[in-house]
Design a protein around this motif. Structure first.
Motif, PDB file in Angstrom:
ATOM      1  N   HIS A 188       0.843  -1.190   0.000  1.00  0.00           N
ATOM      2  CA  HIS A 188       0.000   0.000   0.000  1.00  0.00           C
ATOM      3  C   HIS A 188       0.874   1.234   0.000  1.00  0.00           C
ATOM      4  O   HIS A 188       2.101   1.162   0.175  1.00  0.00           O
ATOM      5  N   ILE A 190       0.966   5.623   1.052  1.00  0.00           N
ATOM      6  CA  ILE A 190       0.369   6.821   1.642  1.00  0.00           C
ATOM      7  C   ILE A 190       1.132   8.036   1.115  1.00  0.00           C
ATOM      8  O   ILE A 190       2.260   7.914   0.622  1.00  0.00           O
ATOM      9  N   PRO A 211      -4.041   7.600   2.770  1.00  0.00           N
ATOM     10  CA  PRO A 211      -3.780   6.565   1.762  1.00  0.00           C
ATOM     11  C   PRO A 211      -3.981   7.118   0.362  1.00  0.00           C
ATOM     12  O   PRO A 211      -4.790   8.028   0.143  1.00  0.00           O
ATOM     13  N   HIS A 264      -3.834   1.243   6.840  1.00  0.00           N
ATOM     14  CA  HIS A 264      -4.222   1.606   5.475  1.00  0.00           C
ATOM     15  C   HIS A 264      -3.983   0.481   4.474  1.00  0.00           C
ATOM     16  O   HIS A 264      -4.277   0.656   3.280  1.00  0.00           O
TER      17      HIS A 264
END
Length: 282
Positions: A188, A190, A211, A264
């Motif tokens: 992921h 951010i 995010p 996130h």
């Protein structure tokens, strides 16, 4: 399986539970036990299947003690993630020059052994009038200064080893991206932005994160940077920023004690925990 996660010593000046709790929860969800140990006083490690410095915040404040711990982990052959060789390499931000020499797009950096006015003038000649100066061993923006065209050297950097970089205006607008990768696989992303009037993106300094989708080319750059490191990272955070030429640059590899913002992650941190436990079983 018992996992030791190294954390700050008692009385540390920053809150750290917010990072530890979510990481420990993800590991426990995979059926392992997790225990927090101060990195300054780890005690007997023989009962643990894996030791990881995931929240060993403050190591930069006492480098001799930190390196003594790494020496012990190495000498006693303690199962450690990330590997000790990688932890040593990542403890000093001079690794940015090594990555640049290997063709990785990194933020332009001058390494100055003894910071003085001549070194400042040389950096301005190369990078322009707006600069950022930081120690090569640092974290959380400690000892970092932004200098404008007429600013003189702060007294606390004179005579010390420092890194000098151009100030990148994208940090106050687009922000700084952090990509989390586990076993080299993207998890992921951010984006971090500073508070109004500041340039530092750290949350304890008023920065905020949210995010986002990684920008085009970010995953490939992050994976290339990790491939150029001296050992394979089980967990990694790669911080990227857009340079003044509008191209993405590596500003930092976080391979020791990164905030991973697993809250996130689309899978809640399952890939993170599975990667750690898989490596522990090898």
């Amino acid at each position: 399986m018992r996992i030791a996660v190294l954390v700050p010593p008692p009385g540390f000046h920053e809150e750290w539970d917010w990072a530890f709790d979510v990481e420990a929860a993800a590991i426990r969800a995979q059926g392992a036990e997790v225990e927090a140990l101060p990195w300054t006083d780890v005690g007997d490690l023989s009962g643990f299947d894996l030791v990881t410095p995931l929240v060993a915040w403050g190591y930069h404040l006492d480098p001799p003690r930190w390196h003594a711990l790494l020496d012990r982990l190495d000498r006693d052959q303690v199962p450690t993630l990330n590997p000790v060789a990688l932890l040593r390499w990542n403890s000093d931000k001079r690794y940015l020059a090594e990555l640049g020499d290997k063709g990785i797009a990194t933020i332009a950096t001058r390494l100055v052994d003894t910071m003085d006015d001549a070194a400042l003038s040389a950096a301005r000649a190369d990078f322009g009038d707006e600069l950022v100066i930081k120690p090569p061993v640092s974290a959380s923006a400690d000892g970092t200064h932004r200098l404008g065209p007429t600013d003189s050297l702060p007294g606390d950097v004179v005579g010390k080893a420092m890194m000098v970089q151009p100030f990148l205006h994208s940090v106050t607008g687009e922000g700084e991206y952090s990509l989390m990768l586990f076993g080299g696989q993207f998890s992921h992303c951010i984006v971090k932005r500073p508070k109004a009037g500041d340039y530092r993106v750290q949350s304890h300094l008023g920065g905020r994160e949210e995010p986002c989708d990684p920008p085009a080319g970010a995953i490939e750059l992050a994976q290339a940077a990790l491939a150029a490191a001296p050992a394979e990272a089980a967990y990694a955070r790669v911080d990227l920023i857009r340079g003044n030429d509008l191209a993405l640059k590596v500003i930092e590899l976080e391979l020791i004690e990164p905030a991973l913002w697993l809250e996130h992650a689309p899978d809640g941190g399952a890939l993170f925990a599975a990667t750690l436990l898989q490596r522990a079983r090898q």
